[in-house]
Design a protein around this motif. Structure first.
Motif, PDB file in Angstrom:
ATOM      1  N   GLU A   2       0.833  -1.204   0.000  1.00  0.00           N
ATOM      2  CA  GLU A   2       0.000   0.000   0.000  1.00  0.00           C
ATOM      3  C   GLU A   2       0.869   1.254   0.000  1.00  0.00           C
ATOM      4  O   GLU A   2       1.870   1.326   0.723  1.00  0.00           O
ATOM      5  N   VAL A   3       0.469   2.233  -0.785  1.00  0.00           N
ATOM      6  CA  VAL A   3       1.159   3.522  -0.816  1.00  0.00           C
ATOM      7  C   VAL A   3       1.041   4.172   0.564  1.00  0.00           C
ATOM      8  O   VAL A   3       0.028   4.027   1.246  1.00  0.00           O
ATOM      9  N   ASP A   4       2.073   4.868   0.960  1.00  0.00           N
ATOM     10  CA  ASP A   4       2.203   5.572   2.239  1.00  0.00           C
ATOM     11  C   ASP A   4       2.526   4.659   3.414  1.00  0.00           C
ATOM     12  O   ASP A   4       2.651   5.128   4.542  1.00  0.00           O
ATOM     13  N   SER A   5       2.668   3.360   3.185  1.00  0.00           N
ATOM     14  CA  SER A   5       3.043   2.488   4.294  1.00  0.00           C
ATOM     15  C   SER A   5       4.547   2.595   4.545  1.00  0.00           C
ATOM     16  O   SER A   5       5.335   2.803   3.629  1.00  0.00           O
ATOM     17  N   GLU A   6       4.918   2.478   5.810  1.00  0.00           N
ATOM     18  CA  GLU A   6       6.316   2.488   6.227  1.00  0.00           C
ATOM     19  C   GLU A   6       6.821   1.051   6.186  1.00  0.00           C
ATOM     20  O   GLU A   6       6.137   0.148   6.666  1.00  0.00           O
ATOM     21  N   VAL A   7       8.009   0.842   5.613  1.00  0.00           N
ATOM     22  CA  VAL A   7       8.574  -0.498   5.508  1.00  0.00           C
ATOM     23  C   VAL A   7       9.998  -0.529   6.042  1.00  0.00           C
ATOM     24  O   VAL A   7      10.698   0.483   6.026  1.00  0.00           O
ATOM     25  N   GLU A   8      10.372  -1.695   6.536  1.00  0.00           N
ATOM     26  CA  GLU A   8      11.727  -1.904   7.055  1.00  0.00           C
ATOM     27  C   GLU A   8      12.479  -2.858   6.132  1.00  0.00           C
ATOM     28  O   GLU A   8      11.875  -3.744   5.520  1.00  0.00           O
ATOM     29  N   LEU A   9      13.773  -2.725   6.083  1.00  0.00           N
ATOM     30  CA  LEU A   9      14.645  -3.580   5.284  1.00  0.00           C
ATOM     31  C   LEU A   9      14.284  -5.050   5.469  1.00  0.00           C
ATOM     32  O   LEU A   9      14.096  -5.510   6.596  1.00  0.00           O
ATOM     33  N   VAL A  54       6.623  -7.461   1.666  1.00  0.00           N
ATOM     34  CA  VAL A  54       5.713  -6.384   1.279  1.00  0.00           C
ATOM     35  C   VAL A  54       4.757  -6.784   0.159  1.00  0.00           C
ATOM     36  O   VAL A  54       3.892  -6.007  -0.223  1.00  0.00           O
ATOM     37  N   GLY A  55       4.920  -7.982  -0.361  1.00  0.00           N
ATOM     38  CA  GLY A  55       4.056  -8.417  -1.447  1.00  0.00           C
ATOM     39  C   GLY A  55       4.304  -9.867  -1.791  1.00  0.00           C
ATOM     40  O   GLY A  55       5.117 -10.543  -1.152  1.00  0.00           O
ATOM     41  N   VAL A  56       3.583 -10.313  -2.809  1.00  0.00           N
ATOM     42  CA  VAL A  56       3.661 -11.706  -3.239  1.00  0.00           C
ATOM     43  C   VAL A  56       3.597 -11.753  -4.760  1.00  0.00           C
ATOM     44  O   VAL A  56       2.872 -10.986  -5.384  1.00  0.00           O
ATOM     45  N   TYR A 114      10.379  -9.024  -0.859  1.00  0.00           N
ATOM     46  CA  TYR A 114      10.972  -8.345   0.280  1.00  0.00           C
ATOM     47  C   TYR A 114      11.446  -6.963  -0.150  1.00  0.00           C
ATOM     48  O   TYR A 114      11.944  -6.793  -1.257  1.00  0.00           O
ATOM     49  N   THR A 115      11.288  -5.999   0.731  1.00  0.00           N
ATOM     50  CA  THR A 115      11.801  -4.679   0.401  1.00  0.00           C
ATOM     51  C   THR A 115      13.297  -4.617   0.703  1.00  0.00           C
ATOM     52  O   THR A 115      13.720  -4.943   1.806  1.00  0.00           O
ATOM     53  N   PRO A 116      14.076  -4.217  -0.282  1.00  0.00           N
ATOM     54  CA  PRO A 116      15.522  -4.102  -0.074  1.00  0.00           C
ATOM     55  C   PRO A 116      15.927  -2.787   0.585  1.00  0.00           C
ATOM     56  O   PRO A 116      17.101  -2.564   0.850  1.00  0.00           O
ATOM     57  N   LEU A 117      14.931  -1.926   0.852  1.00  0.00           N
ATOM     58  CA  LEU A 117      15.208  -0.616   1.432  1.00  0.00           C
ATOM     59  C   LEU A 117      14.138  -0.245   2.456  1.00  0.00           C
ATOM     60  O   LEU A 117      12.959  -0.512   2.239  1.00  0.00           O
ATOM     61  N   SER A 118      14.544   0.379   3.528  1.00  0.00           N
ATOM     62  CA  SER A 118      13.606   0.924   4.509  1.00  0.00           C
ATOM     63  C   SER A 118      13.120   2.279   4.012  1.00  0.00           C
ATOM     64  O   SER A 118      13.859   2.994   3.334  1.00  0.00           O
ATOM     65  N   GLY A 119      11.893   2.621   4.373  1.00  0.00           N
ATOM     66  CA  GLY A 119      11.373   3.930   4.000  1.00  0.00           C
ATOM     67  C   GLY A 119       9.871   3.926   3.850  1.00  0.00           C
ATOM     68  O   GLY A 119       9.173   3.119   4.464  1.00  0.00           O
ATOM     69  N   THR A 120       9.384   4.808   2.989  1.00  0.00           N
ATOM     70  CA  THR A 120       7.952   4.979   2.752  1.00  0.00           C
ATOM     71  C   THR A 120       7.616   4.579   1.327  1.00  0.00           C
ATOM     72  O   THR A 120       8.275   5.035   0.383  1.00  0.00           O
ATOM     73  N   ILE A 121       6.593   3.760   1.160  1.00  0.00           N
ATOM     74  CA  ILE A 121       6.125   3.384  -0.175  1.00  0.00           C
ATOM     75  C   ILE A 121       5.470   4.621  -0.798  1.00  0.00           C
ATOM     76  O   ILE A 121       4.527   5.177  -0.229  1.00  0.00           O
ATOM     77  N   VAL A 122       5.984   5.054  -1.936  1.00  0.00           N
ATOM     78  CA  VAL A 122       5.449   6.250  -2.595  1.00  0.00           C
ATOM     79  C   VAL A 122       4.655   5.917  -3.857  1.00  0.00           C
ATOM     80  O   VAL A 122       3.938   6.777  -4.377  1.00  0.00           O
ATOM     81  N   PHE A 158       6.960  -1.652  -6.933  1.00  0.00           N
ATOM     82  CA  PHE A 158       6.683  -0.526  -6.038  1.00  0.00           C
ATOM     83  C   PHE A 158       7.887   0.400  -5.959  1.00  0.00           C
ATOM     84  O   PHE A 158       8.978   0.052  -6.405  1.00  0.00           O
ATOM     85  N   LYS A 159       7.657   1.592  -5.381  1.00  0.00           N
ATOM     86  CA  LYS A 159       8.712   2.581  -5.206  1.00  0.00           C
ATOM     87  C   LYS A 159       8.781   2.971  -3.733  1.00  0.00           C
ATOM     88  O   LYS A 159       7.753   3.144  -3.085  1.00  0.00           O
ATOM     89  N   VAL A 160      10.016   3.097  -3.254  1.00  0.00           N
ATOM     90  CA  VAL A 160      10.262   3.449  -1.854  1.00  0.00           C
ATOM     91  C   VAL A 160      11.111   4.711  -1.781  1.00  0.00           C
ATOM     92  O   VAL A 160      12.174   4.772  -2.404  1.00  0.00           O
TER      93      VAL A 160
END
Length: 151
Positions: free
Chosen positions: A67-74, A78-80, A91-99, A123-125
């Motif tokens: 989801e956009v605007d969600s905070e994610v950790e390394l 985040v998906g399938v 898996y997200t390779p970067l911590s931050g905010t999904i934009v 997705f974009k972070v």
């Protein structure tokens, strides 16, 4: 005055000016050991699965993006991506905010098989740690990884 001389004069004046700040308009592509690619540009990482991963999965039949605007950790799931062969967590390779999230791949899963490293992005972070970016694999290291016998 010719265009060439005018341009040379303009550039010389601008380069000598301390106020000139040339913007950086290039992207850097990195990779993860779990077969995600990351294109870094202006503090945002665009993420998808590599061509190697989509080949291993086969025909993709289902995609879930964050989801956009969600905070994610390394390394957070985040998906399938589900294929006729298997299901793989993303898996997200970067911590931050999904934009941004690519809803086009949700409705047209074949985009991942057709162009996994362009139109098939997931997705974009907006990332929060340059150290995480620096820890990702470069293209040469990723190629070595996928050429290993156990991959």
């Amino acid at each position: 005055m010719s265009l060439r001389l005018l341009t040379r004069s303009f550039i010389s004046q601008r380069i000598s000016s301390s106020r000139l700040a040339l913007p950086r308009f290039y992207a850097t592509k990195k990779y993860t050991e779990s077969h995600e690619w990351v294109s870094i540009e202006d503090g945002v990482g665009t993420i998808g699965i590599t061509d190697y991963a989509q080949n291993a999965l086969g025909d993709v039949v289902y995609v879930e993006v964050p989801e956009v605007d969600s905070e994610v950790e390394l390394d957070e799931t985040v998906g399938v991506v589900e294929s006729v062969k298997s299901t793989s967590d993303i898996y997200t390779p970067l911590s931050g905010t999904i934009v941004a999230a690519n809803k086009a791949v949700v409705s047209n899963t074949k985009l991942i098989n057709k162009s996994p490293e362009t139109d098939g992005w997931l997705f974009k972070v907006k990332f929060s740690s340059q150290d995480e970016v620096d820890a990702l694999l470069n293209e040469a290291d990723y190629k070595k990884l996928i050429e290993e016998p156990d991959h």
